[in-house]
Design a protein around this motif. Structure first.
Motif, PDB file in Angstrom:
ATOM      1  N   LEU A   1       0.665  -1.104  -0.149  1.00 55.02           N
ATOM      2  CA  LEU A   1      -0.067  -0.093   0.063  1.00 55.02           C
ATOM      3  C   LEU A   1       0.682   1.291   0.055  1.00 55.02           C
ATOM      4  O   LEU A   1       0.469   2.272  -0.594  1.00 55.02           O
ATOM      5  CB  LEU A   1      -0.991   0.069   1.230  1.00 55.02           C
ATOM      6  CG  LEU A   1      -2.247  -0.812   1.063  1.00 55.02           C
ATOM      7  CD1 LEU A   1      -2.847  -1.018   2.415  1.00 55.02           C
ATOM      8  CD2 LEU A   1      -3.109  -0.688  -0.096  1.00 55.02           C
ATOM      9  N   VAL A   2       1.741   1.346   0.688  1.00 54.49           N
ATOM     10  CA  VAL A   2       2.758   2.428   0.840  1.00 54.49           C
ATOM     11  C   VAL A   2       3.556   2.607  -0.603  1.00 54.49           C
ATOM     12  O   VAL A   2       3.709   3.790  -0.980  1.00 54.49           O
ATOM     13  CB  VAL A   2       3.644   2.204   2.140  1.00 54.49           C
ATOM     14  CG1 VAL A   2       5.134   3.228   1.980  1.00 54.49           C
ATOM     15  CG2 VAL A   2       3.309   2.227   3.262  1.00 54.49           C
ATOM     16  N   LEU A   3       3.894   1.401  -1.145  1.00 52.48           N
ATOM     17  CA  LEU A   3       4.520   1.528  -2.437  1.00 52.48           C
ATOM     18  C   LEU A   3       3.553   2.227  -3.634  1.00 52.48           C
ATOM     19  O   LEU A   3       4.133   2.965  -4.338  1.00 52.48           O
ATOM     20  CB  LEU A   3       5.002   0.095  -2.718  1.00 52.48           C
ATOM     21  CG  LEU A   3       5.578   0.122  -4.104  1.00 52.48           C
ATOM     22  CD1 LEU A   3       6.957   0.985  -4.524  1.00 52.48           C
ATOM     23  CD2 LEU A   3       5.949  -1.146  -4.754  1.00 52.48           C
ATOM     24  N   ALA A   4       2.231   1.524  -3.511  1.00 55.32           N
ATOM     25  CA  ALA A   4       1.295   2.174  -4.254  1.00 55.32           C
ATOM     26  C   ALA A   4       1.024   3.484  -4.267  1.00 55.32           C
ATOM     27  O   ALA A   4       0.997   4.458  -5.257  1.00 55.32           O
ATOM     28  CB  ALA A   4       0.050   1.209  -3.938  1.00 55.32           C
ATOM     29  N   ALA A   5       0.979   4.085  -2.903  1.00 54.39           N
ATOM     30  CA  ALA A   5       0.828   5.490  -2.513  1.00 54.39           C
ATOM     31  C   ALA A   5       1.998   6.343  -3.050  1.00 54.39           C
ATOM     32  O   ALA A   5       1.769   7.436  -3.601  1.00 54.39           O
ATOM     33  CB  ALA A   5       0.467   5.727  -1.007  1.00 54.39           C
TER      34      ALA A   5
ATOM     35  N   ALA B   1       4.399  10.157  -6.884  1.00 50.52           N
ATOM     36  CA  ALA B   1       5.270  10.469  -7.905  1.00 50.52           C
ATOM     37  C   ALA B   1       4.738  10.748  -9.252  1.00 50.52           C
ATOM     38  O   ALA B   1       5.128  11.678 -10.012  1.00 50.52           O
ATOM     39  CB  ALA B   1       6.392   9.247  -8.090  1.00 50.52           C
ATOM     40  N   VAL B   2       3.640   9.989  -9.741  1.00 52.58           N
ATOM     41  CA  VAL B   2       3.029  10.325 -10.973  1.00 52.58           C
ATOM     42  C   VAL B   2       2.276  11.441 -10.859  1.00 52.58           C
ATOM     43  O   VAL B   2       2.240  12.393 -11.747  1.00 52.58           O
ATOM     44  CB  VAL B   2       2.140   9.139 -11.473  1.00 52.58           C
ATOM     45  CG1 VAL B   2       1.072   9.605 -12.415  1.00 52.58           C
ATOM     46  CG2 VAL B   2       2.802   7.911 -11.588  1.00 52.58           C
ATOM     47  N   ASP B   3       1.601  11.726  -9.890  1.00 42.00           N
ATOM     48  CA  ASP B   3       0.913  13.016  -9.548  1.00 42.00           C
ATOM     49  C   ASP B   3       1.922  14.382  -9.632  1.00 42.00           C
ATOM     50  O   ASP B   3       1.521  15.289 -10.190  1.00 42.00           O
ATOM     51  CB  ASP B   3       0.040  12.946  -8.351  1.00 42.00           C
ATOM     52  CG  ASP B   3      -0.915  14.355  -8.110  1.00 42.00           C
ATOM     53  OD1 ASP B   3      -1.788  14.321  -9.013  1.00 42.00           O
ATOM     54  OD2 ASP B   3      -0.513  15.052  -7.415  1.00 42.00           O
ATOM     55  N   THR B   4       3.101  14.032  -9.024  1.00 38.52           N
ATOM     56  CA  THR B   4       3.810  15.389  -8.948  1.00 38.52           C
ATOM     57  C   THR B   4       4.453  15.624 -10.176  1.00 38.52           C
ATOM     58  O   THR B   4       4.642  16.721 -10.566  1.00 38.52           O
ATOM     59  CB  THR B   4       4.804  14.932  -7.834  1.00 38.52           C
ATOM     60  OG1 THR B   4       4.321  14.697  -6.620  1.00 38.52           O
ATOM     61  CG2 THR B   4       5.860  16.257  -7.822  1.00 38.52           C
TER      62      THR B   4
ATOM     63  N   SER C   1      -1.660  19.756  -5.005  1.00 33.06           N
ATOM     64  CA  SER C   1      -2.192  18.628  -4.951  1.00 33.06           C
ATOM     65  C   SER C   1      -2.115  18.068  -3.466  1.00 33.06           C
ATOM     66  O   SER C   1      -1.050  18.449  -2.655  1.00 33.06           O
ATOM     67  CB  SER C   1      -1.639  17.867  -5.675  1.00 33.06           C
ATOM     68  OG  SER C   1      -2.054  16.454  -5.820  1.00 33.06           O
ATOM     69  N   PHE C   2      -3.057  17.289  -2.967  1.00 33.42           N
ATOM     70  CA  PHE C   2      -3.181  16.727  -1.806  1.00 33.42           C
ATOM     71  C   PHE C   2      -2.689  15.203  -1.912  1.00 33.42           C
ATOM     72  O   PHE C   2      -2.976  14.551  -1.044  1.00 33.42           O
ATOM     73  CB  PHE C   2      -4.445  16.867  -1.074  1.00 33.42           C
ATOM     74  CG  PHE C   2      -4.751  18.198  -0.583  1.00 33.42           C
ATOM     75  CD1 PHE C   2      -3.921  18.762   0.642  1.00 33.42           C
ATOM     76  CD2 PHE C   2      -5.527  18.830  -1.271  1.00 33.42           C
ATOM     77  CE1 PHE C   2      -4.362  19.869   1.101  1.00 33.42           C
ATOM     78  CE2 PHE C   2      -5.570  20.219  -0.727  1.00 33.42           C
ATOM     79  CZ  PHE C   2      -5.046  20.741   0.429  1.00 33.42           C
ATOM     80  N   ALA C   3      -1.779  14.626  -2.977  1.00 33.97           N
ATOM     81  CA  ALA C   3      -1.587  13.368  -3.228  1.00 33.97           C
ATOM     82  C   ALA C   3      -0.660  12.870  -1.999  1.00 33.97           C
ATOM     83  O   ALA C   3      -0.878  11.810  -1.609  1.00 33.97           O
ATOM     84  CB  ALA C   3      -1.034  13.283  -4.560  1.00 33.97           C
ATOM     85  N   GLY C   4       0.222  13.797  -1.546  1.00 30.98           N
ATOM     86  CA  GLY C   4       1.224  13.434  -0.416  1.00 30.98           C
ATOM     87  C   GLY C   4       0.578  13.163   0.753  1.00 30.98           C
ATOM     88  O   GLY C   4       1.225  12.386   1.619  1.00 30.98           O
TER      89      GLY C   4
END
Length: 121
Positions: free
Chosen positions: A29-33, A38-41, A50-53
């Motif tokens: 799950l941590v790797l997927a997040a 990374a992709v979002d950034t 962005s609130f992806a982090g």
């Protein structure tokens, strides 16, 4: 030269952190997040931040917040420098993966100990 298998305590820590289903699911799950962040950034443009982090910090909670409290007590502003935030995330995830592995081992031991009451009662 000593190998990892020559240190039973270190071998146990590695096994609890990386070699049980609960820890592997958590680390997945941590790797997927991390990949999502990374992709979002790198590839997604946003009009504002962005609130992806936030997903990474939620997965690393509550231990990551102990690092933030410690850094603020040491005088670092807003969580400290970037290297500190990355280190806090990595250490927090590893500590929580170890805690999950330890919990799974504890549950297995309690479950295999047999019934809690004496036979015949």
């Amino acid at each position: 030269m000593k190998r990892l298998t020559d240190h039973p305590h270190l071998t146990t820590l590695v096994r609890l952190t990386f070699r049980n289903p609960a820890s592997l699911i958590y680390l997945g799950l941590v790797l997927a997040a991390t990949l999502f962040v990374a992709v979002d950034t790198l590839f997604v443009t946003h009009e504002d931040a962005s609130f992806a982090g936030v997903w990474l910090f939620l997965l690393a909670a509550p231990t990551v917040f102990l690092f933030f409290v410690g850094s603020s007590l040491a005088g670092a502003g807003a969580g400290g420098p970037t290297w500190f935030l990355v280190l806090a995330l990595v250490v927090s995830v590893l500590v929580q993966s170890l805690a999950l592995g330890w919990f799974v081992r504890l549950v297995r031991r309690v479950g295999s100990a047999g019934p809690a009451h004496p036979q015949g009662i």
